[in-house]
Design an enzyme around this catalytic site. Structure first.
Site, PDB file in Angstrom:
ATOM      1  CG  ASP A  42     -20.762 -11.306 -27.342  1.00  0.00           C
ATOM      2  OD1 ASP A  42     -21.027 -12.854 -27.386  1.00  0.00           O
ATOM      3  OD2 ASP A  42     -20.042 -10.854 -25.956  1.00  0.00           O
ATOM      4  CG  HIS A 112     -24.087 -19.130 -25.979  1.00  0.00           C
ATOM      5  ND1 HIS A 112     -24.063 -20.351 -24.969  1.00  0.00           N
ATOM      6  CD2 HIS A 112     -22.939 -18.522 -26.260  1.00  0.00           C
ATOM      7  CE1 HIS A 112     -23.358 -19.509 -24.498  1.00  0.00           C
ATOM      8  NE2 HIS A 112     -22.754 -19.410 -24.313  1.00  0.00           N
ATOM      9  CG  HIS A 114     -19.974 -17.439 -29.516  1.00  0.00           C
ATOM     10  ND1 HIS A 114     -20.186 -15.800 -29.150  1.00  0.00           N
ATOM     11  CD2 HIS A 114     -20.275 -18.430 -28.939  1.00  0.00           C
ATOM     12  CE1 HIS A 114     -19.611 -16.740 -27.209  1.00  0.00           C
ATOM     13  NE2 HIS A 114     -19.975 -18.157 -27.468  1.00  0.00           N
TER      14      HIS A 114
HETATM   15  P1  5GP Z   1     -19.248 -18.394 -23.905  1.00  0.00           P
HETATM   16  O1  5GP Z   1     -17.994 -18.200 -23.647  1.00  0.00           O
HETATM   17  O2  5GP Z   1     -20.148 -19.317 -23.347  1.00  0.00           O
HETATM   18  O3  5GP Z   1     -19.420 -19.321 -24.910  1.00  0.00           O
HETATM   19  O4  5GP Z   1     -19.481 -17.278 -24.715  1.00  0.00           O
HETATM   20  C1  5GP Z   1     -21.083 -16.571 -23.823  1.00  0.00           C
HETATM   21  C2  5GP Z   1     -20.423 -14.829 -24.259  1.00  0.00           C
HETATM   22  O5  5GP Z   1     -22.051 -13.691 -23.614  1.00  0.00           O
HETATM   23  C3  5GP Z   1     -19.066 -14.533 -24.365  1.00  0.00           C
HETATM   24  O6  5GP Z   1     -19.413 -14.295 -25.628  1.00  0.00           O
HETATM   25  C4  5GP Z   1     -19.762 -12.531 -23.545  1.00  0.00           C
HETATM   26  O7  5GP Z   1     -19.032 -11.621 -24.000  1.00  0.00           O
HETATM   27  C5  5GP Z   1     -21.398 -13.058 -23.605  1.00  0.00           C
HETATM   28  N1  5GP Z   1     -21.176 -12.183 -22.688  1.00  0.00           N
HETATM   29  C6  5GP Z   1     -21.500 -12.926 -21.770  1.00  0.00           C
HETATM   30  N2  5GP Z   1     -22.568 -11.626 -20.719  1.00  0.00           N
HETATM   31  C7  5GP Z   1     -23.452 -10.469 -21.372  1.00  0.00           C
HETATM   32  C8  5GP Z   1     -23.902 -10.239 -21.086  1.00  0.00           C
HETATM   33  O8  5GP Z   1     -24.867  -9.699 -20.537  1.00  0.00           O
HETATM   34  N3  5GP Z   1     -25.091  -9.349 -22.373  1.00  0.00           N
HETATM   35  C9  5GP Z   1     -24.932  -9.946 -23.525  1.00  0.00           C
HETATM   36  N4  5GP Z   1     -25.261  -9.349 -24.248  1.00  0.00           N
HETATM   37  N5  5GP Z   1     -23.391 -11.051 -23.684  1.00  0.00           N
HETATM   38  C10 5GP Z   1     -22.891 -11.066 -23.011  1.00  0.00           C
END
Ligand code: 5GP
Ligand code: ZN
Length: 126
Positions: A42, A112, A114
């Site tokens: 992340d 995804h 985590h």
């Molecule tokens: P969500 O909020 O959808 O559950 O998780 C999305 C995750 O993607 C977040 O924890 C955020 O930090 C991560 N993320 C956002 N943009 C990028 C990126 O460009 N590269 C990576 N490796 N992680 C990202």
């Protein structure tokens, strides 16, 4: 999971950040890849270890899954558990979580999971 066939609309989405990472158009620190799944660190880690496991296929969230996704999900969770063992997280324990929609805290519309580890987690999540 009431249907056995995947829903339509799973073609790569050029506007989807994680589809672009899967395609290699945007760089990410990959820690695992197989036919169905990749894992990336992340970009804004919320724990000492914070890795995202995602299908190569564009699936908007866990709400879109069907029984036909069983093999992919087995590969995804299996890869995450293997990674946790390799990183030395397994004995202490760790968390796997997937967010769905706005109130679930989902910010990227590509499924995804985590993997968070390396510190004690509270419950329930905020
Ligand atoms: P969500 O909020 O959808 O559950 O998780 C999305 C995750 O993607 C977040 O924890 C955020 O930090 C991560 N993320 C956002 N943009 C990028 C990126 O460009 N590269 C990576 N490796 N992680 C990202
Ligand atoms: Zn996508």
């Amino acid at each position: 999971m009431t249907e056995s066939r995947p829903a339509a609309g799973r073609e790569p989405d050029p506007t989807c950040l994680f589809c672009r990472i899967v395609a290699g158009d945007i760089a990410a620190a990959r820690v695992h890849e197989d036919d169905a799944v990749i894992a990336i660190r992340d970009i804004a880690p919320r724990a000492p270890t914070h890795v995202l496991f995602l299908p190569r296929e564009h699936i908007a969230s866990a709400a879109e899954l069907t029984t036909a996704d069983g093999p992919m999900l087995g590969a995804l969770f299996g890869a995450a558990a293997d990674f946790a063992r390799r990183e030395g997280l397994a004995d202490a324990g760790y968390r796997m979580v997937t967010n769905i929609g706005q109130w679930g805290g989902q910010t990227v519309g590509h499924l995804h999971v985590h993997l968070l580890g390396g510190r004690s987690m509270s419950w329930p999540p905020g």
